[in-house]
Design an enzyme around this catalytic site. Structure first.
Site, PDB file in Angstrom:
ATOM      1  N   PRO A 257       8.934  27.903 -20.115  1.00  0.00           N
ATOM      2  CA  PRO A 257       9.515  28.914 -20.934  1.00  0.00           C
ATOM      3  C   PRO A 257       9.798  28.580 -22.465  1.00  0.00           C
ATOM      4  CG  PRO A 257      11.077  28.042 -19.290  1.00  0.00           C
ATOM      5  CD  PRO A 257       9.663  27.482 -18.849  1.00  0.00           C
ATOM      6  N   ASN A 258       9.631  29.179 -23.339  1.00  0.00           N
ATOM      7  CA  ASN A 258       9.945  28.902 -24.813  1.00  0.00           C
ATOM      8  C   ASN A 258       9.020  27.917 -25.540  1.00  0.00           C
ATOM      9  OD1 ASN A 258      12.577  30.409 -24.789  1.00  0.00           O
ATOM     10  ND2 ASN A 258      13.425  28.947 -23.461  1.00  0.00           N
TER      11      ASN A 258
ATOM     12  N   ARG B 151      10.200  26.672 -33.222  1.00  0.00           N
ATOM     13  CA  ARG B 151      11.783  26.472 -32.390  1.00  0.00           C
ATOM     14  C   ARG B 151      12.152  25.054 -32.760  1.00  0.00           C
ATOM     15  NH1 ARG B 151      11.425  24.822 -25.944  1.00  0.00           N
ATOM     16  NH2 ARG B 151      13.674  24.811 -25.756  1.00  0.00           N
TER      17      ARG B 151
ATOM     18  N   TYR C 256      11.255  19.450 -31.704  1.00  0.00           N
ATOM     19  CA  TYR C 256      10.076  19.629 -30.856  1.00  0.00           C
ATOM     20  C   TYR C 256       8.752  19.379 -31.745  1.00  0.00           C
ATOM     21  CZ  TYR C 256      13.108  21.352 -27.219  1.00  0.00           C
ATOM     22  OH  TYR C 256      14.031  21.434 -26.225  1.00  0.00           O
TER      23      TYR C 256
ATOM     24  N   ASN D 244       4.806  20.935 -18.579  1.00  0.00           N
ATOM     25  CA  ASN D 244       6.069  20.585 -19.198  1.00  0.00           C
ATOM     26  C   ASN D 244       6.508  21.961 -18.756  1.00  0.00           C
ATOM     27  OD1 ASN D 244       8.491  20.656 -20.646  1.00  0.00           O
ATOM     28  ND2 ASN D 244       7.071  20.288 -22.881  1.00  0.00           N
TER      29      ASN D 244
ATOM     30  N   ALA E 233      12.962  24.357 -19.737  1.00  0.00           N
ATOM     31  CA  ALA E 233      14.086  24.125 -19.000  1.00  0.00           C
ATOM     32  C   ALA E 233      14.148  24.122 -17.428  1.00  0.00           C
ATOM     33  CB  ALA E 233      15.014  25.446 -19.561  1.00  0.00           C
TER      34      ALA E 233
ATOM     35  N   HIS F  37      14.774  21.538 -15.105  1.00  0.00           N
ATOM     36  CA  HIS F  37      16.232  20.941 -14.819  1.00  0.00           C
ATOM     37  C   HIS F  37      16.788  21.939 -13.762  1.00  0.00           C
ATOM     38  CE1 HIS F  37      15.440  18.691 -18.484  1.00  0.00           C
ATOM     39  NE2 HIS F  37      15.690  19.795 -19.112  1.00  0.00           N
TER      40      HIS F  37
ATOM     41  N   ASP G  38       8.474  22.956  -5.434  1.00  0.00           N
ATOM     42  CA  ASP G  38       7.975  22.958  -4.152  1.00  0.00           C
ATOM     43  C   ASP G  38       6.365  23.378  -4.375  1.00  0.00           C
ATOM     44  OD1 ASP G  38      10.372  22.501  -2.899  1.00  0.00           O
ATOM     45  OD2 ASP G  38      10.969  24.452  -2.242  1.00  0.00           O
TER      46      ASP G  38
ATOM     47  N   GLU H  70       4.436  14.996 -15.526  1.00  0.00           N
ATOM     48  CA  GLU H  70       5.492  15.784 -16.123  1.00  0.00           C
ATOM     49  C   GLU H  70       5.506  15.101 -17.447  1.00  0.00           C
ATOM     50  OE1 GLU H  70       9.147  15.036 -14.203  1.00  0.00           O
ATOM     51  OE2 GLU H  70      10.213  16.030 -15.609  1.00  0.00           O
TER      52      GLU H  70
ATOM     53  N   HIS I  66       7.417  15.902 -21.500  1.00  0.00           N
ATOM     54  CA  HIS I  66       8.495  16.500 -22.243  1.00  0.00           C
ATOM     55  C   HIS I  66       8.320  15.966 -23.832  1.00  0.00           C
ATOM     56  CE1 HIS I  66      10.493  17.970 -18.811  1.00  0.00           C
ATOM     57  NE2 HIS I  66      10.305  16.959 -18.298  1.00  0.00           N
ATOM     58  N   LEU I  67       8.249  16.982 -24.628  1.00  0.00           N
ATOM     59  CA  LEU I  67       8.190  16.609 -26.188  1.00  0.00           C
ATOM     60  C   LEU I  67       9.355  15.672 -26.513  1.00  0.00           C
ATOM     61  CD1 LEU I  67       7.038  20.084 -26.973  1.00  0.00           C
ATOM     62  CD2 LEU I  67       5.718  18.218 -27.851  1.00  0.00           C
ATOM     63  N   SER I  68      10.473  16.086 -26.191  1.00  0.00           N
ATOM     64  CA  SER I  68      11.765  15.308 -26.577  1.00  0.00           C
ATOM     65  C   SER I  68      11.766  14.361 -25.680  1.00  0.00           C
ATOM     66  CB  SER I  68      12.873  16.313 -26.810  1.00  0.00           C
ATOM     67  OG  SER I  68      13.264  16.726 -25.614  1.00  0.00           O
TER      68      SER I  68
ATOM     69  N   ARG J 162      19.230  13.343 -24.768  1.00  0.00           N
ATOM     70  CA  ARG J 162      19.896  14.597 -24.975  1.00  0.00           C
ATOM     71  C   ARG J 162      21.106  14.856 -24.259  1.00  0.00           C
ATOM     72  NH1 ARG J 162      15.252  18.849 -25.918  1.00  0.00           N
ATOM     73  NH2 ARG J 162      17.173  19.951 -26.772  1.00  0.00           N
TER      74      ARG J 162
ATOM     75  N   ARG K 106      20.141  17.777 -19.089  1.00  0.00           N
ATOM     76  CA  ARG K 106      18.487  17.715 -19.328  1.00  0.00           C
ATOM     77  C   ARG K 106      18.131  16.244 -18.665  1.00  0.00           C
ATOM     78  NH1 ARG K 106      17.032  21.610 -23.237  1.00  0.00           N
ATOM     79  NH2 ARG K 106      18.745  22.051 -24.482  1.00  0.00           N
TER      80      ARG K 106
HETATM   81  C1  DQA Z   1      11.475  20.064 -23.054  1.00  0.00           C
HETATM   82  C2  DQA Z   1      12.921  19.583 -22.621  1.00  0.00           C
HETATM   83  C3  DQA Z   1      13.606  20.481 -22.051  1.00  0.00           C
HETATM   84  O1  DQA Z   1      14.998  20.148 -21.723  1.00  0.00           O
HETATM   85  C4  DQA Z   1      13.796  21.901 -22.607  1.00  0.00           C
HETATM   86  O2  DQA Z   1      14.482  22.885 -22.063  1.00  0.00           O
HETATM   87  C5  DQA Z   1      12.327  22.359 -23.226  1.00  0.00           C
HETATM   88  C6  DQA Z   1      11.493  21.599 -23.585  1.00  0.00           C
HETATM   89  C7  DQA Z   1      10.711  19.074 -24.015  1.00  0.00           C
HETATM   90  O3  DQA Z   1       9.574  19.333 -24.068  1.00  0.00           O
HETATM   91  O4  DQA Z   1      11.299  18.122 -24.598  1.00  0.00           O
HETATM   92  O5  DQA Z   1      12.277  23.555 -23.419  1.00  0.00           O
HETATM   93  O6  DQA Z   1      10.732  20.393 -21.736  1.00  0.00           O
END
Ligand code: DQA
Length: 144
Positions: A11-12, A19, A24, A76, A79, A82, A89, A100, A102-104, A109, A113
């Site tokens: 998501p997002n 964003r 990011y 990725n 959210a 978490h 599953d 896995e 994550h950009l950040s 943070r 997270r």
């Molecule tokens: C994220 C980190 C997550 O905590 C956040 O909710 C995201 C992006 C990252 O790529 O850093 O949507 O997965």
């Protein structure tokens, strides 16, 4: 050996580019996906990409990967990382190795997270390298 890689964005992540760019980065999701598909081709492999804002659709896409001879998943989960036992599953259920990403650097943070439902079943975890994290994951998955 040619590999079939699936990259899943949660998501997002469709909002990348606009964003919170200080967190990011400025690249759009299309920029990132185009680069990954091209890189996979250069490495004699294939890369499919998928994004959804919906937990159920992400679970369904993971299930579909099992019918498509996907060798490796790069995810990725945004959210849902978490919160989602369902995505954990699904990944465990199809038994396709996954990384896995994550950009950040989620560990630098907010405390919420720091928890991931995926990390302990992942082959590896890459955080904080921005879009390069996906490239590193793709190179690893193709070489693995
Ligand atoms: C994220 C980190 C997550 O905590 C956040 O909710 C995201 C992006 C990252 O790529 O850093 O949507 O997965």
């Amino acid at each position: 050996m040619a590999r079939n890689i699936l990259v899943i964005h949660g998501p997002n992540l469709n909002l990348l580019g606009t964003r919170e760019p200080h967190i990011y980065g400025a690249q759009t999701l299309d920029d990132i996906n185009r680069h990954l598909v091209q890189l996979a081709t250069e490495l004699d492999s294939t890369c499919q990409t998928y994004q959804s804002n919906s937990e159920g659709q992400l679970v369904d896409r993971i299930h579909a990967a099992a019918q498509q001879q996907v060798d490796y998943i790069i995810i990725n989960a945004g959210a849902y990382t978490h919160t989602s036992v369902a995505i954990r599953d699904a990944l465990a259920g199809v038994a396709i190795p996954f990384l896995e990403v994550h950009l950040s650097n989620v560990h630098r943070r907010e405390p919420f997270r720091h928890q991931s439902y995926l990390s302990d079943v992942a082959q590896g975890v890459i955080v904080g390298l921005g879009a390069y994290g996906y490239e590193a994951a793709l190179r690893y998955a193709i070489a693995a």
